[in-house]
Design a protein around this motif. Sequence first.
Motif, PDB file in Angstrom:
ATOM      1  N   PRO A   1      82.757  37.798  17.145  1.00  0.00           N
ATOM      2  CA  PRO A   1      83.126  39.088  16.282  1.00  0.00           C
ATOM      3  C   PRO A   1      83.567  40.384  17.198  1.00  0.00           C
ATOM      4  N   GLN A   2      83.010  40.413  18.444  1.00  0.00           N
ATOM      5  CA  GLN A   2      83.290  41.498  19.113  1.00  0.00           C
ATOM      6  C   GLN A   2      83.089  41.086  20.670  1.00  0.00           C
ATOM      7  N   GLN A   3      83.427  41.859  21.575  1.00  0.00           N
ATOM      8  CA  GLN A   3      83.318  41.621  23.065  1.00  0.00           C
ATOM      9  C   GLN A   3      81.809  41.453  23.204  1.00  0.00           C
ATOM     10  N   GLY A   4      81.252  40.412  23.926  1.00  0.00           N
ATOM     11  CA  GLY A   4      79.868  40.162  24.406  1.00  0.00           C
ATOM     12  C   GLY A   4      79.048  39.538  23.288  1.00  0.00           C
ATOM     13  N   VAL A   5      79.572  39.143  22.321  1.00  0.00           N
ATOM     14  CA  VAL A   5      78.879  38.653  21.102  1.00  0.00           C
ATOM     15  C   VAL A   5      79.099  37.336  20.498  1.00  0.00           C
ATOM     16  N   ILE A   6      78.460  36.327  20.269  1.00  0.00           N
ATOM     17  CA  ILE A   6      78.757  35.441  19.688  1.00  0.00           C
ATOM     18  C   ILE A   6      77.974  35.054  18.434  1.00  0.00           C
ATOM     19  N   ASP A   7      78.499  34.752  17.203  1.00  0.00           N
ATOM     20  CA  ASP A   7      78.020  34.560  16.025  1.00  0.00           C
ATOM     21  C   ASP A   7      77.939  33.145  15.622  1.00  0.00           C
ATOM     22  N   PHE A   8      76.605  32.421  15.654  1.00  0.00           N
ATOM     23  CA  PHE A   8      76.829  31.045  15.089  1.00  0.00           C
ATOM     24  C   PHE A   8      76.884  31.168  13.446  1.00  0.00           C
ATOM     25  N   THR A   9      77.963  30.563  12.963  1.00  0.00           N
ATOM     26  CA  THR A   9      78.176  30.883  11.674  1.00  0.00           C
ATOM     27  C   THR A   9      77.773  29.715  10.569  1.00  0.00           C
TER      28      THR A   9
ATOM     29  N   THR B   1      72.989  35.150  14.260  1.00  0.00           N
ATOM     30  CA  THR B   1      72.674  33.948  13.765  1.00  0.00           C
ATOM     31  C   THR B   1      73.018  34.195  12.108  1.00  0.00           C
ATOM     32  N   SER B   2      74.377  34.116  11.942  1.00  0.00           N
ATOM     33  CA  SER B   2      74.855  34.168  10.453  1.00  0.00           C
ATOM     34  C   SER B   2      74.413  32.886   9.839  1.00  0.00           C
ATOM     35  N   CYS B   3      74.433  31.792  10.529  1.00  0.00           N
ATOM     36  CA  CYS B   3      74.076  30.368   9.911  1.00  0.00           C
ATOM     37  C   CYS B   3      72.392  30.458   9.814  1.00  0.00           C
ATOM     38  N   GLU B   4      72.150  30.150   8.567  1.00  0.00           N
ATOM     39  CA  GLU B   4      70.636  29.918   8.245  1.00  0.00           C
ATOM     40  C   GLU B   4      69.892  28.891   9.100  1.00  0.00           C
ATOM     41  N   PHE B   5      70.450  27.782   9.556  1.00  0.00           N
ATOM     42  CA  PHE B   5      69.827  26.904  10.232  1.00  0.00           C
ATOM     43  C   PHE B   5      69.658  27.441  11.715  1.00  0.00           C
ATOM     44  N   MET B   6      70.432  28.086  12.273  1.00  0.00           N
ATOM     45  CA  MET B   6      70.297  28.663  13.640  1.00  0.00           C
ATOM     46  C   MET B   6      69.441  30.013  13.636  1.00  0.00           C
ATOM     47  N   GLN B   7      69.419  30.607  12.566  1.00  0.00           N
ATOM     48  CA  GLN B   7      68.470  31.642  12.397  1.00  0.00           C
ATOM     49  C   GLN B   7      67.175  31.066  12.633  1.00  0.00           C
TER      50      GLN B   7
ATOM     51  N   PRO C   1      88.944  26.553  21.472  1.00  0.00           N
ATOM     52  CA  PRO C   1      90.282  27.072  20.705  1.00  0.00           C
ATOM     53  C   PRO C   1      89.472  27.077  18.970  1.00  0.00           C
ATOM     54  N   ASP C   2      88.765  26.252  18.978  1.00  0.00           N
ATOM     55  CA  ASP C   2      88.593  25.992  17.457  1.00  0.00           C
ATOM     56  C   ASP C   2      87.102  26.784  17.247  1.00  0.00           C
ATOM     57  N   GLN C   3      86.472  27.242  18.336  1.00  0.00           N
ATOM     58  CA  GLN C   3      85.168  27.887  18.311  1.00  0.00           C
ATOM     59  C   GLN C   3      84.038  26.907  17.598  1.00  0.00           C
ATOM     60  N   GLU C   4      83.718  25.891  18.405  1.00  0.00           N
ATOM     61  CA  GLU C   4      82.801  24.856  17.798  1.00  0.00           C
ATOM     62  C   GLU C   4      82.262  24.006  19.049  1.00  0.00           C
ATOM     63  N   PHE C   5      81.195  23.651  18.785  1.00  0.00           N
ATOM     64  CA  PHE C   5      80.486  22.377  19.398  1.00  0.00           C
ATOM     65  C   PHE C   5      80.557  21.349  18.516  1.00  0.00           C
ATOM     66  N   THR C   6      80.975  20.136  19.098  1.00  0.00           N
ATOM     67  CA  THR C   6      80.730  19.075  18.323  1.00  0.00           C
ATOM     68  C   THR C   6      80.175  17.834  18.837  1.00  0.00           C
ATOM     69  N   ILE C   7      79.509  16.789  18.240  1.00  0.00           N
ATOM     70  CA  ILE C   7      79.113  15.697  18.508  1.00  0.00           C
ATOM     71  C   ILE C   7      79.623  14.557  17.325  1.00  0.00           C
ATOM     72  N   ILE C   8      80.447  13.575  17.970  1.00  0.00           N
ATOM     73  CA  ILE C   8      81.088  12.410  17.399  1.00  0.00           C
ATOM     74  C   ILE C   8      80.231  11.093  17.798  1.00  0.00           C
ATOM     75  N   GLN C   9      79.395  10.340  16.880  1.00  0.00           N
ATOM     76  CA  GLN C   9      78.639   9.263  17.223  1.00  0.00           C
ATOM     77  C   GLN C   9      78.648   8.430  15.980  1.00  0.00           C
ATOM     78  N   ASP C  10      78.838   7.243  16.474  1.00  0.00           N
ATOM     79  CA  ASP C  10      78.918   5.921  15.330  1.00  0.00           C
ATOM     80  C   ASP C  10      79.576   6.444  13.940  1.00  0.00           C
ATOM     81  N   GLY C  11      80.829   6.813  14.488  1.00  0.00           N
ATOM     82  CA  GLY C  11      81.918   7.443  13.436  1.00  0.00           C
ATOM     83  C   GLY C  11      81.550   8.478  12.749  1.00  0.00           C
ATOM     84  N   TYR C  12      80.355   9.277  12.830  1.00  0.00           N
ATOM     85  CA  TYR C  12      79.999  10.502  12.248  1.00  0.00           C
ATOM     86  C   TYR C  12      79.935  11.786  13.121  1.00  0.00           C
ATOM     87  N   THR C  13      80.459  12.822  12.395  1.00  0.00           N
ATOM     88  CA  THR C  13      80.577  14.099  13.243  1.00  0.00           C
ATOM     89  C   THR C  13      79.386  15.090  12.922  1.00  0.00           C
ATOM     90  N   ALA C  14      79.107  15.858  13.685  1.00  0.00           N
ATOM     91  CA  ALA C  14      78.112  16.920  13.576  1.00  0.00           C
ATOM     92  C   ALA C  14      78.777  18.299  14.287  1.00  0.00           C
TER      93      ALA C  14
END
Length: 95
Positions: free
Chosen positions: A30-38, A72-78, A10-23
């Motif tokens: 943006p369209q059917q059949g496409v995922i954009d990592f932002t 891959t709009s996100c530079e890291f993902m690119q 629902p929030d369109q994210e993958f998360t990790i919570i470890q030792d009180g920190y989040t990533a």
Amino acid sequence: MAASITHNAPDQEFTIIQDGYTAELAYSQPQQGVIDFTHTFVEEGLRGKGVAEELARAGLAYAREQQLRVRTSCEFMQHFVQRHPEYQELLEPAD
């Protein structure tokens, strides 16, 4: 790594919570059949531990499972996809 990755669709994210920190790796569909990592964000307490790479692999595995083309709009993902040829076939064709 001790923590597991959670996919919050629902929030369109993958998360990790470890030792009180989040990533997180955020995405949009943006369209059917496409995922954009932002956006990728790793709190300072988790930086340098390979957390962003784990999120990238989880997001790309999800894209592969769902047969989604990847942007891959996100530079890291690119850069991550460029360095890992096993993900090249997932990329959305350039216009």
